[in-house]
Design an enzyme around this catalytic site. Structure first.
Site, short mmCIF file in Angstrom:
data_model
loop_
_atom_site.label_atom_id
_atom_site.label_comp_id
_atom_site.label_asym_id
_atom_site.label_seq_id
_atom_site.Cartn_x
_atom_site.Cartn_y
_atom_site.Cartn_z
N ARG A 59 -89.90 3.13 -42.90
CA ARG A 59 -89.16 4.21 -42.24
C ARG A 59 -87.66 4.08 -42.55
O ARG A 59 -87.17 3.01 -42.88
CB ARG A 59 -89.36 4.15 -40.73
CG ARG A 59 -90.77 4.49 -40.26
CD ARG A 59 -90.88 4.40 -38.75
NE ARG A 59 -90.44 3.10 -38.26
CZ ARG A 59 -89.24 2.84 -37.76
NH1 ARG A 59 -88.34 3.80 -37.66
NH2 ARG A 59 -88.93 1.63 -37.35
N LYS A 200 -95.18 7.71 -36.75
CA LYS A 200 -94.15 7.34 -35.79
C LYS A 200 -93.40 8.56 -35.25
O LYS A 200 -92.83 8.51 -34.16
CB LYS A 200 -93.18 6.35 -36.43
CG LYS A 200 -93.80 4.98 -36.69
CD LYS A 200 -94.43 4.39 -35.42
CE LYS A 200 -94.94 2.97 -35.65
NZ LYS A 200 -95.65 2.43 -34.45
N HIS A 220 -95.67 0.73 -27.02
CA HIS A 220 -95.84 0.25 -28.39
C HIS A 220 -96.56 -1.09 -28.31
O HIS A 220 -95.94 -2.15 -28.30
CB HIS A 220 -94.47 0.12 -29.06
CG HIS A 220 -94.56 -0.18 -30.52
ND1 HIS A 220 -93.63 -0.96 -31.17
CD2 HIS A 220 -95.45 0.19 -31.47
CE1 HIS A 220 -93.95 -1.04 -32.46
NE2 HIS A 220 -95.06 -0.36 -32.66
N SER A 238 -92.69 -7.04 -35.13
CA SER A 238 -93.31 -7.49 -36.38
C SER A 238 -93.26 -9.01 -36.49
O SER A 238 -92.23 -9.64 -36.25
CB SER A 238 -92.60 -6.86 -37.57
OG SER A 238 -93.15 -7.30 -38.78
N LYS A 242 -99.24 -9.57 -32.87
CA LYS A 242 -99.83 -8.55 -32.00
C LYS A 242 -101.22 -8.13 -32.46
O LYS A 242 -102.18 -8.12 -31.67
CB LYS A 242 -98.90 -7.33 -31.94
CG LYS A 242 -99.37 -6.21 -31.04
CD LYS A 242 -98.36 -5.06 -31.02
CE LYS A 242 -98.18 -4.45 -32.39
NZ LYS A 242 -97.38 -3.22 -32.37
N THR A 243 -101.35 -7.76 -33.74
CA THR A 243 -102.64 -7.32 -34.26
C THR A 243 -103.64 -8.47 -34.27
O THR A 243 -104.80 -8.31 -33.86
CB THR A 243 -102.48 -6.75 -35.67
OG1 THR A 243 -101.61 -5.61 -35.62
CG2 THR A 243 -103.82 -6.31 -36.24
N ASP A 257 -101.80 -0.30 -31.82
CA ASP A 257 -100.37 -0.02 -31.97
C ASP A 257 -99.74 0.86 -30.89
O ASP A 257 -98.62 0.62 -30.48
CB ASP A 257 -100.11 0.60 -33.33
CG ASP A 257 -98.66 0.53 -33.76
OD1 ASP A 257 -98.03 -0.52 -33.54
OD2 ASP A 257 -98.14 1.51 -34.28
N ARG A 324 -99.18 -2.09 -46.72
CA ARG A 324 -99.97 -1.72 -45.55
C ARG A 324 -101.30 -1.10 -45.94
O ARG A 324 -101.50 -0.68 -47.08
CB ARG A 324 -99.20 -0.72 -44.66
CG ARG A 324 -98.05 -1.34 -43.90
CD ARG A 324 -97.38 -0.35 -42.97
NE ARG A 324 -96.33 -0.96 -42.18
CZ ARG A 324 -96.51 -1.46 -40.96
NH1 ARG A 324 -97.70 -1.42 -40.39
NH2 ARG A 324 -95.51 -2.00 -40.31
#
Length: 549
Positions: A59, A200, A220, A238, A242-243, A257, A324
């Site tokens: 982004r 996003k 988030h 990041s 988390k994932t 997410d 990604r």
């Protein structure tokens, strides 16, 4: 009515008056075929579509704008994150984009954002690229087979990577842009091929609409549900895990997410229909669920092949470290169907603390929860970005400041209200360093972090005694099954205790400095969660007194 006329009727509300050639809601196979034929991408040996995003591999926050008008003037948190854009300039740019696209082959997608019927946002997306349309198919919720989607969209996106703005004329900073218009319910994206701008963009829309209109907290975070119906959510920037930590074979994944938390007993729900995961250094043993999800219908972005093969080299970061994959959520086993869960029982704030100061697990009361939620702390370490030679503290309000149109205290106060209304536990988990900072200490073992989270999820800490951290005030458990006791108190893992005390004060000072921009809008309860910087001589905690949590 012809197919083209049917599509045109659906696009007239977003300014189209004619179409040369357009496709409506093509299935994945047709989109993959189109992308390959148009040389937008190539197939990997697992059947996934590999595509490049061009100049922009992430982004571009400085080129994201919100139209400032009567609706948003007094509600949006204006500044470096939410940059105002003139309504007249938006209209001008909108007209130019439509005129540019009317002669091109277009791909139109209709879907939803929001798995809960009470909070669904009906979407219509116009794409210049076939692979972008596949991305939208994967990432947004898909209508049921045969469903009527000739609706009036709640929000639309026009995305044209090859259309570039003229900054001197159009009011943008550069040739690329992503502009949200809440009055016209439209997002314009141009000059960038990074597909995440669409995902996003809609997240930003929901972050504005849901608190305003439904008293729903947008988050988030990832989320999962245990076998006993208990929900947990995981916030983290990041690199914090988390994932990885939310993907648990013993729990059902709600989403990885973006989620909302409804008022009352409404519980949580996923905004999306897919996953958008980083794949740098991906391996079958390390992340088997993601590895196995990269198959036909999935997308991999900015990756490269092992020379002479069609096998993706996930260690290759020659294009970017932000490689990604995007795939439908049902490519992951053990998901919750539908993507809805009850009121959370546990909330985890994940931080990769490179200073080695924060405990591996601590419990937060309401004040500390709101303060740490507003802080959104983690650390970048050397090698993650060019120019970073030593660890750098990083703060992102609510673990996603760049997606928050409203003032961050609004979201923190909503979290505090949720804690008042429900018996939810909030935990701060350090997935970073212990025994010293980066370069001296060692990274927390993933097995220990999983054990700590499992202990919290399964109630093993309900009867454990806790003691307050002398600087940060968070409650540290005295014992956790399967975890070395000395690991729980970070100071005890440091060979030089005075060095720990100094590092703790230095980190606390960074928290306080970062919080200055929120202090004027924060209530007393939030402010009470701030760390206390004390003279090093007073920070002696070799034999802490244990108190009940």
């Amino acid at each position: 009515m012809s197919a083209t006329a049917n599509i045109l009727s659906r696009l007239q509300p977003v300014g189209f008056r004619r179409l040369a050639h357009a496709h409506l809601n093509l299935p994945p196979a047709a989109l993959v075929e189109a992308a390959v034929c148009r040389k937008e991408g190539v197939l990997t040996d697992t059947g996934a579509l590999m595509a490049d995003t061009g100049q922009f591999t992430g982004r571009s926050p400085k080129d994201r704008f919100i139209v400032r008008d009567e609706k948003t003037a007094d509600s949006v948190w204006w500044g470096d994150i939410n940059i105002p854009f003139e309504a007249a300039k938006f209209d001008q740019l909108h007209q130019k984009m439509v005129a540019y696209l009317e002669d091109k082959e277009l791909y139109v997608r209709e879907g939803y954002a929001g798995a809960h019927p009470a909070s669904q946002l009906k979407l219509r997306i116009v794409n210049e690229l076939a692979w972008h349309n596949l991305f939208c198919y994967n990432m947004f919720l898909r209508p049921e087979e045969g469903a009527d989607t000739s609706w009036a969209a709640d929000f639309s996106i026009i995305c044209a990577p090859s259309f570039e703005a003229d900054p001197a004329v159009d009011g943008t900073r550069q040739k690329n842009f992503a502009i949200l218009n809440f009055t016209k319910k439209l997002i314009l994206i141009g000059g960038t091929g990074y597909a995440g701008e669409m995902k996003k963009g809609i997240f930003g829309v929901l972050n504005y609409l849901l608190p305003h209109e439904q008293d729903t907290l947008p988050m988030h975070c990832s989320a999962n549900i245990g076998s006993h119906g208990d929900a947990a959510v995981f916030f983290g920037l990041s690199g914090t895990g988390k994932t990885t930590l939310s993907t648990d074979p013993n729990r059902h994944l709600v989403g990885d997410d973006e989620h909302g938390w409804l008022p009352g007993e409404g519980g949580i729900f996923n905004f999306e229909g897919g996953c958008y995961a980083k794949v740098i250094d991906l391996g079958a043993e390390k992340e088997p669920e993601i590895w196995n999800a990269i198959k036909f219908g999935s997308i991999v972005e900015n990756t490269r092949f092992v020379p002479g093969t069609r096998t993706v080299d996930y260690a290759n970061k020659s294009v970017t470290e932000n490689t990604r994959t995007a795939y439908p959520i049902d490519y992951i086993p053990n998901i919750a169907v539908p993507s809805i869960g009850p009121v959370p029982t546990n909330i985890f704030f994940l931080t990769a603390d490179a200073t080695g100061v924060l405990p591996p697990l601590s419990k937060l009361d309401k004040s500390h929860a709101m303060y740490h939620f507003l802080s959104g702390y983690t650390a970048k370490v050397a090698g993650t970005e060019m120019g970073i030679l030593e660890p750098q503290a990083t703060f992102s309000a609510c673990f996603g400041a760049v997606f928050l149109p409203l003032h961050p205290t609004r979201y923190a106060e909503m979290l505090g209200q949720k804690m008042d209304d429900h018996p939810v536990n909030v935990w701060l988990v350090n997935t970073g360093w212990s025994g010293g900072g980066y370069g001296v200490g060692s990274r927390m073992k993933l097995s220990y972090t999983r054990a700590l989270i499992t202990a919290a999820l399964t109630g093993q800490l309900d009867d454990v005694k806790f003691r307050p951290h002398p600087v940060f005030g968070v409650q540290v458990p005295g014992a956790v099954p399967g975890i070395p006791t000395e690991l729980l108190d970070p100071r005890r893992t440091w060979a030089d205790k005075n060095a720990y005390d100094k590092a703790a004060n230095q980190l606390a000072t960074k928290f306080i400095t970062n919080f200055e921009k929120y202090a004027a809008a924060a209530n007393e309860e939030i402010l009470a969660g701030a760390p206390v910087v004390a003279p090093v001589a007073e920070v002696q905690v070799e034999a802490p007194v244990l108190v009940a949590a």
